[in-house]
Design a protein around this motif. Sequence first.
Motif, mmCIF file in Angstrom:
data_model
loop_
_atom_site.group_PDB
_atom_site.id
_atom_site.type_symbol
_atom_site.label_atom_id
_atom_site.label_comp_id
_atom_site.label_asym_id
_atom_site.label_seq_id
_atom_site.Cartn_x
_atom_site.Cartn_y
_atom_site.Cartn_z
ATOM 1 N N PHE A 100 0.816 -1.228 0.000
ATOM 2 C CA PHE A 100 0.000 0.000 0.000
ATOM 3 C C PHE A 100 0.846 1.272 0.000
ATOM 4 N N ALA A 101 2.056 1.174 -0.513
ATOM 5 C CA ALA A 101 2.970 2.329 -0.638
ATOM 6 C C ALA A 101 3.483 2.834 0.706
ATOM 7 N N MET A 102 3.447 1.961 1.717
ATOM 8 C CA MET A 102 3.908 2.366 3.048
ATOM 9 C C MET A 102 5.299 1.819 3.294
ATOM 10 N N GLY A 103 6.295 2.671 3.114
ATOM 11 C CA GLY A 103 7.665 2.251 3.354
ATOM 12 C C GLY A 103 8.645 3.042 2.522
ATOM 13 N N SER A 104 9.927 2.812 2.772
ATOM 14 C CA SER A 104 10.983 3.553 2.080
ATOM 15 C C SER A 104 12.045 2.624 1.521
ATOM 16 N N SER A 105 11.735 1.339 1.416
ATOM 17 C CA SER A 105 12.765 0.391 0.985
ATOM 18 C C SER A 105 12.224 -0.762 0.133
ATOM 19 N N GLY A 126 12.005 3.187 -1.637
ATOM 20 C CA GLY A 126 10.586 2.844 -1.705
ATOM 21 C C GLY A 126 9.723 4.073 -1.504
ATOM 22 N N SER A 127 8.468 3.965 -1.691
ATOM 23 C CA SER A 127 7.811 2.692 -1.895
ATOM 24 C C SER A 127 7.815 2.242 -3.363
ATOM 25 N N SER A 128 8.154 3.140 -4.318
ATOM 26 C CA SER A 128 8.165 2.728 -5.734
ATOM 27 C C SER A 128 9.504 2.077 -6.103
ATOM 28 N N SER A 146 4.189 6.200 -7.523
ATOM 29 C CA SER A 146 3.333 7.144 -6.804
ATOM 30 C C SER A 146 4.144 7.682 -5.636
ATOM 31 N N ASP A 147 3.837 8.921 -5.259
ATOM 32 C CA ASP A 147 4.637 9.622 -4.254
ATOM 33 C C ASP A 147 3.706 10.296 -3.266
ATOM 34 N N THR A 148 3.731 9.807 -2.023
ATOM 35 C CA THR A 148 2.896 10.356 -0.954
ATOM 36 C C THR A 148 3.766 11.144 0.021
ATOM 37 N N GLY A 149 5.003 10.630 0.201
ATOM 38 C CA GLY A 149 5.948 11.316 1.091
ATOM 39 C C GLY A 149 7.363 11.202 0.556
ATOM 40 N N GLY A 150 7.507 10.834 -0.705
ATOM 41 C CA GLY A 150 8.857 10.712 -1.281
ATOM 42 C C GLY A 150 9.030 9.482 -2.148
ATOM 43 N N SER A 151 7.962 8.709 -2.294
ATOM 44 C CA SER A 151 8.063 7.372 -2.898
ATOM 45 C C SER A 151 8.436 7.306 -4.368
ATOM 46 N N ILE A 152 8.476 8.434 -5.076
ATOM 47 C CA ILE A 152 9.063 8.434 -6.416
ATOM 48 C C ILE A 152 10.497 8.945 -6.322
ATOM 49 N N ALA A 178 -5.804 4.256 -2.998
ATOM 50 C CA ALA A 178 -5.514 5.404 -2.134
ATOM 51 C C ALA A 178 -4.739 5.010 -0.887
ATOM 52 N N PHE A 179 -3.713 5.779 -0.591
ATOM 53 C CA PHE A 179 -2.998 5.663 0.692
ATOM 54 C C PHE A 179 -3.395 6.890 1.519
ATOM 55 N N ALA A 180 -2.891 8.062 1.175
ATOM 56 C CA ALA A 180 -3.253 9.301 1.871
ATOM 57 C C ALA A 180 -3.676 10.302 0.796
ATOM 58 N N THR A 281 4.411 15.463 11.353
ATOM 59 C CA THR A 281 3.141 15.903 10.768
ATOM 60 C C THR A 281 2.653 14.898 9.735
ATOM 61 N N TYR A 282 3.579 14.499 8.871
ATOM 62 C CA TYR A 282 3.237 13.560 7.803
ATOM 63 C C TYR A 282 2.719 12.240 8.360
ATOM 64 N N TYR A 283 3.426 11.682 9.323
ATOM 65 C CA TYR A 283 3.019 10.348 9.786
ATOM 66 C C TYR A 283 1.681 10.372 10.517
ATOM 67 N N ARG A 330 0.325 -1.149 11.636
ATOM 68 C CA ARG A 330 0.870 -0.088 12.491
ATOM 69 C C ARG A 330 0.248 1.262 12.105
ATOM 70 N N ARG A 331 0.166 1.519 10.805
ATOM 71 C CA ARG A 331 -0.374 2.817 10.349
ATOM 72 C C ARG A 331 -1.867 2.918 10.652
ATOM 73 N N ILE A 332 -2.603 1.818 10.449
ATOM 74 C CA ILE A 332 -4.046 1.855 10.712
ATOM 75 C C ILE A 332 -4.291 2.140 12.202
ATOM 76 N N ASN A 397 14.185 8.774 7.039
ATOM 77 C CA ASN A 397 14.742 8.803 5.688
ATOM 78 C C ASN A 397 13.985 9.739 4.755
ATOM 79 N N ASP A 398 12.750 10.035 5.108
ATOM 80 C CA ASP A 398 11.897 10.848 4.225
ATOM 81 C C ASP A 398 11.920 12.322 4.586
ATOM 82 N N ILE A 399 12.826 12.696 5.459
ATOM 83 C CA ILE A 399 12.809 14.051 6.030
ATOM 84 C C ILE A 399 12.897 15.151 4.967
HETATM 85 N N1 GLN Z 1 8.161 6.380 2.964
HETATM 86 C C1 GLN Z 1 6.969 7.127 3.193
HETATM 87 C C2 GLN Z 1 5.967 6.269 3.925
HETATM 88 O O1 GLN Z 1 6.306 5.208 4.323
HETATM 89 C C3 GLN Z 1 6.424 7.645 1.924
HETATM 90 C C4 GLN Z 1 5.676 6.643 1.155
HETATM 91 C C5 GLN Z 1 5.097 7.176 -0.118
HETATM 92 O O2 GLN Z 1 5.460 8.237 -0.605
HETATM 93 N N2 GLN Z 1 4.165 6.429 -0.645
HETATM 94 O O3 GLN Z 1 4.858 6.629 4.138
#
Ligand code: GLN
Length: 446
Positions: A100-105, A126-128, A146-152, A178-180, A281-283, A330-332, A397-399
């Motif tokens: 679900f695009a949750m992660g950085s690796s 990650g996530s892409s 897709s990029d929600t917090g840096g994923s591209i 959809a993620f966020a 804020t993002y998380y 964890r996110r839910i 890592n997404d700072i």
């Molecule tokens: N690495 C961030 C997260 O885990 C960004 C993910 C993203 O952009 N989809 O949420």
Amino acid sequence: DLVDESFKRIAAVDGDVQAFLTLDEENARKQAEELQKSGKTGILNGVPIGVKDNIVTKGIRTTAASQILHNFDPIYDATVVNKLREAGTITVGKLNMDEFAMGSSTENSSYQKTRNPWNLDRVPGGSSGGSAAAVAVGEVPFSLGSDTGGSIRQPASFCGVVGLKPTYGRVSRFGLIAFASSLDQIGPITRNVEDNAHLLEAIVGVDPHDSTSANVPGESFAGNLTGDVKGLRIAVPKEYLGEGVSEEVKQSVLAALKVLEGLGATWEEVSLPHSKYGVATYYLLASSEASSNLARFDGIRYGYRAENAENLIDLYKKTRAEGFGDEVKRRIMLGTFALSSGYYDAYYKKAQQVRTLIKKDFEDVFESYDVIIGPTTPTPAFKIGEIIDDPLTMYANDILTIPVNLAGVPGISVPCGFSDGMPLGLQIIGRHFDEKTVYRVAHAYE
Ligand code: GLN
């Protein structure tokens, strides 16, 4: 021929890199033949493309790298997929990602670990991660992420390729799982800036199926790659070269700024004072939105359904317990907590207020500067397994990428040197809907 090349390369290297979750060879070849017969022309005609597996493709399994969608065959195509078909590209398959695009690796995929083509012991980001690795290793010339917090941008940086997160609203999210929703954007990953601009041109535009897509006129991004940056004013946030950013990363950015200075641009140090609150804020916000968006995976409507449930509630519980991985759970939990009554004001509402301040920081800087430049990531790609058990380090890592999503502005990562044998990325950030300038600067530097 290009499609042939692509499948040959995939057969040769994907056993090592593991970028693809699903291949669609029969269809791709059929499409290529039809295209050839049609006599259609166009710059993207016949070009093979890989699509991140959270973008729905009719008739091609779409899993978002989750077990809860292991058998999900979408009944429609995402708007971007339709647009690509019109442009003549050929989808060869679906690319691995964090669940679900949750992660950085890309280690959070429930199917396989994608490896960084530059060093198979390292993560592709990650996530892409699949989308960046597939382009880097030459399996496909183009991919979508897709990029929600840096994923591209982060995987593009780790794999030495070019990745753009467009302005929020530039590209339709219809058919993106959809993620966020207030942060998600689809964007292109390619080997150079010109390709990237062409691919973006093909997928932009307002869409009646996505009310957040913006009604701004399409532009020729690729037609503006003049190489001219004379008089361009660059802002370099001191927070982007501060604590936690490795010395080599800093040096590579300073070297890139020298190149741009040599071309007639000027740069000054500025401050984005609230960016230090970006990760927190993002998380909160991303997890809150995710907890709501992921409510639809109930075992009834899509994909996996647990067996032996005693009643409806039990079916929901079992399906979700078995279908979602640890990071998603964890996110839910975090999001549900942040949105619960009694905590809403302290967490969700506060995070929204800080988001406004972060956005304002960017607007203030863009009053006097044309672009903001810094690194994409604080360090080069880390080792597989190195930080997966430490979520907070992973989040940190997404700072440098997260504030861009919170502000909704466009950002690109272009290769800028190496550290430790691994590629580094330069991040160029522009005003809302000013992808044109972002591309022009990226191209001049490249
Ligand atoms: N690495 C961030 C997260 O885990 C960004 C993910 C993203 O952009 N989809 O949420």
